[in-house]
Design a protein around this motif. Sequence first.
Motif, PDB file in Angstrom:
ATOM      1  N   HIS A  51       0.842  -1.200   0.000  1.00 61.12           N
ATOM      2  CA  HIS A  51       0.000   0.000   0.000  1.00 61.12           C
ATOM      3  C   HIS A  51       0.879   1.253   0.000  1.00 61.12           C
ATOM      4  O   HIS A  51       0.562   2.246  -0.678  1.00 61.12           O
ATOM      5  CB  HIS A  51      -0.922  -0.015   1.216  1.00 61.12           C
ATOM      6  CG  HIS A  51      -1.889   1.131   1.264  1.00 61.12           C
ATOM      7  ND1 HIS A  51      -2.762   1.411   0.242  1.00 61.12           N
ATOM      8  CD2 HIS A  51      -2.112   2.079   2.215  1.00 61.12           C
ATOM      9  CE1 HIS A  51      -3.487   2.476   0.558  1.00 61.12           C
ATOM     10  NE2 HIS A  51      -3.105   2.896   1.747  1.00 61.12           N
ATOM     11  N   PHE A  52       1.961   1.228   0.747  1.00 64.85           N
ATOM     12  CA  PHE A  52       2.894   2.358   0.763  1.00 64.85           C
ATOM     13  C   PHE A  52       3.382   2.669  -0.645  1.00 64.85           C
ATOM     14  O   PHE A  52       3.350   3.814  -1.094  1.00 64.85           O
ATOM     15  CB  PHE A  52       4.093   2.052   1.673  1.00 64.85           C
ATOM     16  CG  PHE A  52       5.236   3.018   1.502  1.00 64.85           C
ATOM     17  CD1 PHE A  52       5.213   4.249   2.132  1.00 64.85           C
ATOM     18  CD2 PHE A  52       6.322   2.702   0.694  1.00 64.85           C
ATOM     19  CE1 PHE A  52       6.255   5.158   1.965  1.00 64.85           C
ATOM     20  CE2 PHE A  52       7.366   3.601   0.520  1.00 64.85           C
ATOM     21  CZ  PHE A  52       7.329   4.836   1.153  1.00 64.85           C
ATOM     22  N   HIS A  53       3.842   1.649  -1.346  1.00 64.71           N
ATOM     23  CA  HIS A  53       4.396   1.856  -2.685  1.00 64.71           C
ATOM     24  C   HIS A  53       3.334   2.303  -3.677  1.00 64.71           C
ATOM     25  O   HIS A  53       3.612   3.115  -4.570  1.00 64.71           O
ATOM     26  CB  HIS A  53       5.077   0.570  -3.169  1.00 64.71           C
ATOM     27  CG  HIS A  53       6.295   0.198  -2.384  1.00 64.71           C
ATOM     28  ND1 HIS A  53       6.232  -0.604  -1.274  1.00 64.71           N
ATOM     29  CD2 HIS A  53       7.607   0.534  -2.545  1.00 64.71           C
ATOM     30  CE1 HIS A  53       7.446  -0.755  -0.778  1.00 64.71           C
ATOM     31  NE2 HIS A  53       8.302  -0.080  -1.527  1.00 64.71           N
ATOM     32  N   GLN A  54       2.116   1.811  -3.524  1.00 72.33           N
ATOM     33  CA  GLN A  54       1.024   2.233  -4.404  1.00 72.33           C
ATOM     34  C   GLN A  54       0.685   3.705  -4.186  1.00 72.33           C
ATOM     35  O   GLN A  54       0.457   4.454  -5.147  1.00 72.33           O
ATOM     36  CB  GLN A  54      -0.206   1.360  -4.166  1.00 72.33           C
ATOM     37  CG  GLN A  54      -0.023  -0.086  -4.613  1.00 72.33           C
ATOM     38  CD  GLN A  54      -1.122  -1.002  -4.107  1.00 72.33           C
ATOM     39  OE1 GLN A  54      -2.108  -0.559  -3.514  1.00 72.33           O
ATOM     40  NE2 GLN A  54      -0.957  -2.296  -4.318  1.00 72.33           N
ATOM     41  N   CYS A  55       0.667   4.120  -2.915  1.00 71.07           N
ATOM     42  CA  CYS A  55       0.380   5.527  -2.610  1.00 71.07           C
ATOM     43  C   CYS A  55       1.536   6.419  -3.050  1.00 71.07           C
ATOM     44  O   CYS A  55       1.315   7.543  -3.525  1.00 71.07           O
ATOM     45  CB  CYS A  55       0.128   5.694  -1.113  1.00 71.07           C
ATOM     46  SG  CYS A  55      -1.414   4.940  -0.545  1.00 71.07           S
ATOM     47  N   LEU A  56       2.757   5.927  -2.901  1.00 72.37           N
ATOM     48  CA  LEU A  56       3.926   6.673  -3.344  1.00 72.37           C
ATOM     49  C   LEU A  56       3.861   6.901  -4.855  1.00 72.37           C
ATOM     50  O   LEU A  56       4.113   8.012  -5.349  1.00 72.37           O
ATOM     51  CB  LEU A  56       5.200   5.913  -2.968  1.00 72.37           C
ATOM     52  CG  LEU A  56       6.538   6.554  -3.341  1.00 72.37           C
ATOM     53  CD1 LEU A  56       6.717   7.887  -2.631  1.00 72.37           C
ATOM     54  CD2 LEU A  56       7.689   5.604  -2.998  1.00 72.37           C
TER      55      LEU A  56
END
Length: 320
Positions: A51-56
């Motif tokens: 989720h972090f990488h998707q939001c990034l």
Amino acid sequence: MKPTTRSRRTAAASLVGSAALVLSGCGTEDDGAGAAGGSVTLGFVNGANTHFHQCLLKAVEETGKAQKATVYSANSKQDAGTELSNIEDMIARNVDALIVQTVNVDALEGDIAKAKSAGIPIYLTSVATSDLSDVLGVAKVDLKKLGALDAGWIAKDAAGKDVKVGIVAGAPGAASDLMVGGFKDALPANAKVVANQPGMFNPAKAQDVAENMIQAQPDLDYAFVANEEMAFAVRKAFDAAGVKDVKIVSANGTEDGIAAVKSGQLSATVANSAMTIGQTAVKNTIGLLDKDKTVDKIADIPLVLVTKDNVSDAPQYCPE
């Protein structure tokens, strides 16, 4: 841009091979998607699919569009070899700069050398190398401090009592190592780490780790979990084993994570806004490319320890 730099890029691009050049500019992240059209072209090499990488990724793409830049993206899927290949593909695209969320700090030396030889500056997100002389800049998260903030909450909550702590780390080699190191260093003497295993930033793996951990340490008091996606799986495993009183601290500050702190599912989390990192990376990369602007090479991303007492202080995590 100096002609000599452009010629070096062209030479480097020819070495990468024609396969990289057929990437479409209108597909998904994994096939090198172009997010927006503009005079500046940026290559974003993401590290994984959490989720972090998707939001990034969303923050990088949206900010690039707002800045009238073209953004090409690729995902390394936690593999250092894929990361280097992605960087080579971006070099073939002749981008003006690279933004890299690395999968492994040790891999950065080769990544930076490859980009430097092509005359393409590289901007780092989340983690920084010890020597920043060969990078354009960094949107830096103090990951040791992040771990230390969670450890500080445990120290305060334990109030001097002897307690047992388990750690469900992420993937070895980058952010997780720094977080766990900062966490362990900041724990008080009365808090003993009795288990430390990687969950690989994978909820299913983290749940298996937690099940094994609670079997070996049924009287566990606290667990530090390297991100909230894994923390929810760890909570599920602990609850299923009937040990609902184990207190979990984590990191990210996602919408679901903040809700879990409100409900008591998590005791604390450290908000580390992916949106802020992505926005900062794009704006500062473009600013640093412009020699007429003054932009700090190192941008420190704010961290907030979020508990039930201050959930309203958590920054927005993901672009809407």
